[in-house]
Enzyme design. Structure first.
Site, PDB file in Angstrom:
ATOM      1  N   GLU A  79       0.832  -1.202   0.000  1.00 48.71           N
ATOM      2  CA  GLU A  79       0.000   0.000   0.000  1.00 48.71           C
ATOM      3  C   GLU A  79       0.872   1.260   0.000  1.00 48.71           C
ATOM      4  O   GLU A  79       1.723   1.433   0.878  1.00 48.71           O
ATOM      5  CB  GLU A  79      -0.906  -0.009   1.234  1.00 48.71           C
ATOM      6  CG  GLU A  79      -1.668   1.265   1.484  1.00 48.71           C
ATOM      7  CD  GLU A  79      -2.609   1.621   0.348  1.00 48.71           C
ATOM      8  OE1 GLU A  79      -2.654   2.802  -0.027  1.00 48.71           O
ATOM      9  OE2 GLU A  79      -3.290   0.710  -0.168  1.00 48.71           O
ATOM     10  N   LYS A 259      -9.109  -1.323  10.734  1.00 46.17           N
ATOM     11  CA  LYS A 259      -8.336  -1.744   9.561  1.00 46.17           C
ATOM     12  C   LYS A 259      -7.150  -0.820   9.351  1.00 46.17           C
ATOM     13  O   LYS A 259      -6.040  -1.258   9.021  1.00 46.17           O
ATOM     14  CB  LYS A 259      -9.230  -1.760   8.319  1.00 46.17           C
ATOM     15  CG  LYS A 259      -8.570  -2.395   7.088  1.00 46.17           C
ATOM     16  CD  LYS A 259      -7.796  -1.406   6.230  1.00 46.17           C
ATOM     17  CE  LYS A 259      -7.199  -2.091   5.011  1.00 46.17           C
ATOM     18  NZ  LYS A 259      -6.383  -1.155   4.198  1.00 46.17           N
ATOM     19  N   ASP A 275       3.263 -14.024  12.470  1.00 42.92           N
ATOM     20  CA  ASP A 275       2.043 -14.515  11.830  1.00 42.92           C
ATOM     21  C   ASP A 275       0.987 -13.415  11.823  1.00 42.92           C
ATOM     22  O   ASP A 275       0.292 -13.207  12.820  1.00 42.92           O
ATOM     23  CB  ASP A 275       1.544 -15.746  12.597  1.00 42.92           C
ATOM     24  CG  ASP A 275       0.342 -16.420  11.933  1.00 42.92           C
ATOM     25  OD1 ASP A 275      -0.246 -15.814  11.010  1.00 42.92           O
ATOM     26  OD2 ASP A 275      -0.010 -17.531  12.351  1.00 42.92           O
ATOM     27  N   HIS A 373      -3.216  10.213  -0.049  1.00 42.57           N
ATOM     28  CA  HIS A 373      -3.252   8.865  -0.595  1.00 42.57           C
ATOM     29  C   HIS A 373      -3.150   8.879  -2.114  1.00 42.57           C
ATOM     30  O   HIS A 373      -2.414   8.081  -2.702  1.00 42.57           O
ATOM     31  CB  HIS A 373      -4.547   8.182  -0.158  1.00 42.57           C
ATOM     32  CG  HIS A 373      -4.719   6.798  -0.700  1.00 42.57           C
ATOM     33  ND1 HIS A 373      -4.056   5.709  -0.186  1.00 42.57           N
ATOM     34  CD2 HIS A 373      -5.472   6.332  -1.726  1.00 42.57           C
ATOM     35  CE1 HIS A 373      -4.396   4.623  -0.856  1.00 42.57           C
ATOM     36  NE2 HIS A 373      -5.258   4.976  -1.802  1.00 42.57           N
TER      37      HIS A 373
END
Length: 422
Positions: A79, A259, A275, A373
């Site tokens: 990202e 998120k 993990d 972004h």
């Protein structure tokens, strides 16, 4: 003349600067410069049906101050805006004294569940009265963790729906995340209990609801730090608080709120060979532990009108075991961070999650999430349609002014630039 900022440098220049600052060794810099894939023999031994390798960019968040120590934090992620946001947040937090950490004893939980026991209450009494025997079973099942000062610490019994006997095992896994340690001990305990009480072993395995590994991080900011060209710091801080309170009331917003936090956490988890799937499961189950899904962070005013942010998240990470000891890039990442314990790594990761939330909320309640972004997204799009480094200088400003930022627009603009340069 002012020297260029880190993000303005080329890859080789960034590596050289890290070496010059004694944050990276010459040997590790050379390794990263070569970008070598794993040897086929090693990759083939790690998974089934190996056919190739999938690569992610490895970046760095600079000068993250946690508990008074400054870290260089690696991130593996695709990202475009995550690392830029994390660096922005790291600077804001560092200017305000950095992040403080609070963590208790770090243990992992395992579950042993039996069915078909005619006298569940008697079974509970037997387990509760014979912990010493079961602890000996656990020690024999995994003696190496006992030698390192870990192992089974406690067993709590629960009758579920008058049908299942559940044993919750608390296990100290020391420097490892400990999935294999926990599973081995769970299975040994399950068979020992069944041998005495009978019944059927339904399952014996760790739980990723790792509530025994919760790390709390906090930061206190002068609101002036948050000021933008159009909003005062107080205004941004209040909006940030309001956005968090809305996430506490609205599950749809809470999911996106969390998120954004996991953008940063997962990227460090990946870079350090841990993990990320287990961390995601633990974080979201912790967010839902009350029965109502909640944001993992909280922002509020202090009594002296400072903005205080806090995060609480399970982080059962390790610095040994599993793929950590065999993946060379992970070992470079560990040396870059100068991490000595699993608890220290968890604290840094929690700080990254808190900072990621700070940066995302600040952008969201001020200029909007797309402004920063899309600038980075435009660069990725330009490269995807084949723009060279020299063409990016002309193409990017045109892309950002275009009404639609998509592949068709980028291809058309690039064709026009090339036609003009013929």
């Amino acid at each position: 003349m002012t020297s260029p900022k880190f993000y303005q440098l080329s890859k080789s220049e960034r590596l050289a600067r890290l070496v010059e600052a004694n944050q990276l060794s010459e040997k590790d810099a050379q390794f990263l410069a070569q970008s070598q894939p794993l040897a086929d023999e090693l990759a083939d031994s790690m998974i089934e049906n190996y056919i190739g390798q999938y690569h992610l960019p490895l970046g760095i968040v600079q000068d993250v101050m946690v508990a008074g120590k400054v870290y260089q934090v690696p991130m593996a992620i695709e990202e475009p805006s995550v690392i830029a946001a994390a660096n922005n947040a790291a600077k804001m937090m560092r200017l305000n004294g950095g992040v403080t950490i609070e963590s208790g004893q770090r243990v992992m939980f395992g579950e042993v569940v039996l069915t078909d026991l005619p006298q569940l209450a008697d079974a509970v009494k037997w387990v509760d009265n014979h912990f010493a025997i079961l602890q000996t079973v656990a020690q024999k099942a995994h003696p190496s963790i006992v030698k390192r000062g870990g192992g089974l610490q406690k067993i709590t019994t629960t009758i579920v729906e008058n049908r299942f006997l559940k044993l919750n095992l608390e296990i100290d896994t020391k420097a490892a995340m400990g999935a294999n340690i926990v599973n081995t001990i769970c299975e040994a305990i399950a068979h020992a209990v069944q041998a005495t009480l009978g019944g059927t072993i339904l399952l014996s395995v760790l739980t990723n609801a790792a509530f025994g590994s919760v790390v709390k991080a906090s930061v206190t900011l002068n609101p002036e730090t948050l000021a933008t060209a159009t909003l005062t710091g107080d205004a941004v801080a209040q909006r940030l608080i309001d956005a968090t309170q809305f996430a506490q009331l609205d599950v749809a917003r809470a999911a996106t709120h969390n998120k954004g936090i996991m953008n940063g956490i997962d990227a460090v988890i990946m870079a350090t060979g841990n993990d990320w799937r287990a961390i995601e499961a633990g974080a979201h189950s912790y967010a839902a532990r009350t029965g109502h899904y909640q944001p993992l962070t909280d922002w509020s005013w202090t009594s002296d009108h400072q903005l205080r942010g806090q995060i609480a998240v399970p982080l059962p990470v390790g610095i040994v075991g599993g793929s950590i000891g065999i993946l060379p890039t992970v070992q470079v990442a560990q040396r870059l961070m100068v991490i000595e314990t699993a608890e220290e790594l968890a604290g840094v990761i929690a700080a990254i999650g808190l900072g990621q939330n700070l940066a995302a909320l600040k952008a969201l309640v001020s200029d909007g999430i797309q402004k920063g972004h899309m600038a980075l997204q435009a660069k990725s799009l330009a490269i995807a349609v084949g723009a060279t480094a020299s063409e990016l200088t002309t193409l990017l400003p045109q892309l950002l002014k275009a009404p639609h930022l998509n592949t068709e627009t980028a291809t058309t603009l690039l064709s026009q630039i090339r036609a003009e340069n013929r």
